[in-house]
Enzyme design. Structure first.
Site, PDB file in Angstrom:
ATOM      1  N   ASP A  47      14.902 -24.310  -2.088  1.00 15.54           N
ATOM      2  CA  ASP A  47      13.754 -24.040  -2.949  1.00 15.54           C
ATOM      3  C   ASP A  47      13.402 -25.334  -3.679  1.00 15.54           C
ATOM      4  O   ASP A  47      14.284 -26.146  -3.962  1.00 15.54           O
ATOM      5  CB  ASP A  47      14.109 -22.991  -4.006  1.00 15.54           C
ATOM      6  N   SER A  62      17.665 -31.680  -9.606  1.00 13.49           N
ATOM      7  CA  SER A  62      18.227 -32.438  -8.502  1.00 13.49           C
ATOM      8  C   SER A  62      17.220 -32.525  -7.355  1.00 13.49           C
ATOM      9  O   SER A  62      16.139 -31.959  -7.434  1.00 13.49           O
ATOM     10  CB  SER A  62      19.526 -31.792  -8.029  1.00 13.49           C
TER      11      SER A  62
END
Length: 274
Positions: A91, A232
């Protein structure tokens, strides 16, 4: 002026930023987020980030970190298994960039070279004219990720570094992707040729946790690992003519706009379908 703008765009902020982006601070943050008392942070985190918890399995949540990399319930991230599909490995917010003369102009105006990213000029040369796919995970995203394609993966290469945030304000101010700690492998695939799949750590990410460090057979959509607390990035490098990315993603990328994607979603067509 927001906190991140202060940290990255002012002299006093950059002085404060240095220890904040250090490995020590990130590891300390990760340690604290593993404690049982950190569970008290979850409710406010869910509320502040508008997280829909109904699609996740929360039965094993024992700390903030275990909540952060919570698994989805079965069937919530179906992986497109059409032979010619190129799918998202996670995602996140996707931007696709052409690799020209070793250089990538990534999210916003952050410029970096593939040779610096990989720490290998020889390997980088193989991706000249190819595509760099940057998947930026935000704090509210699902933080487990999968293999982008079926094939045989190499041993992981770990590149130590610091831990800048991956939000746009930092990407504009610093060459984040070549300074941050990261880990990557090569995947030899029948559909896409040899693909680089890389995980990039970020500020307060306690750990990049990959399940397979050594060479082995892998499958598209099979879980590769997870990030612990923080934002991240996943970077996928494709060789020239390996795939065609969906037109709407390409157009948005050219306009500097990131496209929201889900793990397993089709984002393009591999060369086996051309």
């Amino acid at each position: 002026m927001g906190l991140l703008e202060f940290l990255y765009n002012t002299v006093p902020g950059r002085i404060i930023l240095r220890p904040l982006s250090s490995r020590f601070v990130t590891r300390l943050s990760g340690f604290l987020m593993d404690t049982r008392v950190s569970k008290k942070l979850i409710d406010s985190f869910v509320k502040n980030n508008n997280i829909d918890t109904s699609e996740y399995d929360l039965s094993q949540v024992k700390s903030f970190n275990t909540f952060f990399y919570r698994p989805v319930k079965e069937g919530m991230r179906p992986v497109n298994q059409e032979a010619d599909a190129l799918v998202a490995p996670c995602d996140g917010l996707l931007k696709v960039c052409k690799i020209k003369k070793d250089t990538v102009l990534s999210v916003k105006q952050s410029e970096f070279t593939i040779s610096e990213l990989l720490r290998s000029k020889k390997l980088a040369e193989k991706y000249e004219g190819g595509m760099c796919l940057v998947f930026r995970l935000c704090v509210d995203n699902y933080h487990r990720y999968s293999y982008v394609e079926t094939g045989y993966k190499s041993e992981n290469r770990v590149i130590p570094g610091v831990f800048h945030t991956v939000r746009p304000v930092a990407l504009e101010a610093r060459p984040v992707f070549i300074e941050n700690a990261r880990e990557y492998c090569l995947i030899k695939t029948p559909n896409l040729g040899t693909v680089v799949q890389m995980e990039v750590g970020a500020m307060l990410v306690g750990k990049i946790s990959n399940d397979d460090a050594m060479p082995c057979e892998v499958k598209r959509g099979e879980e590769k690992g997870h990030f612990e607390y923080g934002g991240s990035t996943i970077i996928v490098l494709l060789r020239k003519d390996a795939a065609v990315i969906n037109e709407e993603i390409v157009i948005s990328s050219l306009e500097g706009i990131e496209t929201p994607v889900k793990l397993g979603e089709r984002i393009g067509t591999s060369r086996c379908g051309m």
